[in-house]
Design an enzyme around this catalytic site. Structure first.
Site, short mmCIF file in Angstrom:
data_model
loop_
_atom_site.label_atom_id
_atom_site.label_comp_id
_atom_site.label_asym_id
_atom_site.label_seq_id
_atom_site.Cartn_x
_atom_site.Cartn_y
_atom_site.Cartn_z
N ASP A 102 0.84 -1.21 0.00
CA ASP A 102 0.00 0.00 0.00
C ASP A 102 0.87 1.25 0.00
OD1 ASP A 102 -2.22 1.60 0.19
OD2 ASP A 102 -2.57 1.23 2.33
N LEU A 103 1.41 1.59 -1.17
CA LEU A 103 2.31 2.75 -1.25
C LEU A 103 1.58 4.02 -1.67
CD1 LEU A 103 5.57 1.26 -2.85
CD2 LEU A 103 4.95 1.47 -0.45
N LYS A 104 0.35 3.90 -2.12
CA LYS A 104 -0.46 5.07 -2.53
C LYS A 104 0.36 6.05 -3.38
CE LYS A 104 -3.81 5.00 1.27
NZ LYS A 104 -3.25 4.01 2.19
N THR B 127 -10.08 8.09 3.54
CA THR B 127 -11.23 8.06 4.47
C THR B 127 -11.04 9.04 5.62
OG1 THR B 127 -10.19 6.10 5.40
CG2 THR B 127 -12.11 5.73 4.04
N HIS C 226 1.54 8.70 -6.01
CA HIS C 226 0.85 9.91 -6.50
C HIS C 226 1.91 10.90 -6.99
CE1 HIS C 226 -2.48 13.13 -5.67
NE2 HIS C 226 -2.26 12.92 -6.95
N ILE D 55 3.77 12.59 -11.10
CA ILE D 55 3.57 12.70 -12.54
C ILE D 55 3.75 11.31 -13.17
CG2 ILE D 55 4.25 15.13 -12.64
CD1 ILE D 55 7.00 14.20 -13.69
#
Ligand code: C5P
Length: 233
Positions: A62-64, A121, A66, A68
């Site tokens: 779970d590195l999320k 969340t 984000h 370019i």
């Protein structure tokens, strides 16, 4: 009967020794785990390999991501060779970033499914308005889920409360749901920092493909009985 395979145990707030002790204690019942930024930043790819080699569990990293498109796709390339089944990235990175990620995944991590994070969340409607000036959060979730489909990633991470929006869209996307607490914890209001929670059975009934459960399992008084509770759903 629900298979524990559908429950990704979030390995947070633990050091390596505690992780191995938890997995030993589960006697092979924990078969899927989630490794997040905290552990990855501390122990790196070695931990992912070590957990896999020792326990042969399914791993959700779970590195999320984000950034370019070029940076995210190169970050995915850097994970090449890791035994991971799921990886997260933010849907708000946009279609080009998502498509570049799918392309790189296909060559560097072909066994790994990509999951898009919609809105964290921890953000409520007020936060959404203050960040993006958007007052209709339902529309925002819809747009993000449609983007996930358009980019051809495999699924999304969402609160169990957004499953209804996902179900209505009927896009065939997988859903990975955190924000899960056992019914007795909800009744006792011992849900910690998670505000909008649902029990494992309700989340599965609402259509969740997989669940993420952390502290309710890792800090359970009896891990064995909690696992049994899940298996009997
Ligand atoms: O201990 P608990 O069950 O609350 O852990 C939930 C896990 O899911 C944590 O690792 C948390 O970072 C993660 N998560 C979340 N909400 C999201 C995405 C991930 O709680 N939207």
């Amino acid at each position: 009967m629900t298979s524990m395979k559908r429950v990704f145990v979030a390995l947070d707030n633990m050091d390596k020794a505690q992780i191995f002790s938890l997995l030993d204690k589960s006697k092979g019942k924990i078969t899927s785990v989630k490794i997040g930024l905290e552990l990855f930043n501390l122990y790196g790819r070695e931990l992912v390999k070590e957990v896999y080699d020792r326990y042969k569990v399914e791993i959700f990293l779970d590195l999320k991501l984000h950034d370019i498109p070029n940076t995210v796709s190169k970050a995915i390339r850097s994970l090449k060779g890791l035994p991971i089944s799921y990886l997260t990235l933010h849907l708000s990175g946009g279609i080009e970033m998502l498509k570049a990620s799918v392309e790189m995944r296909n060559t560097s991590l072909p066994q790994c499914k990509l999951l898009g994070v919609s809105i964290l969340t921890s953000l409520n409607d007020q936060d959404i308005e203050s960040i993006w000036g958007i007052t209709n959060s339902k529309e925002l979730y819809k747009n993000l889920f449609l983007l996930a489909k358009k980019a051809e990633i495999e699924g999304v991470v969402c609160s169990p409360y957004e499953l209804e929006i996902l179900k209505d869209l009927d896009l065939g996307l997988e859903s990975m749901c955190p924000g899960i607490r056992f019914q007795d914890e909800i009744n006792d209001k011992s849900t910690g920092d998670q505000k909008r929670v649902l029990s494992p059975s309700s989340a599965l009934e609402n259509g969740a493909t997989n669940l993420v459960i952390g502290r309710s399992l890792t800090q359970a008084v009896s891990l064995e009985s909690r696992i049994k509770e899940i298996e009997t759903i």
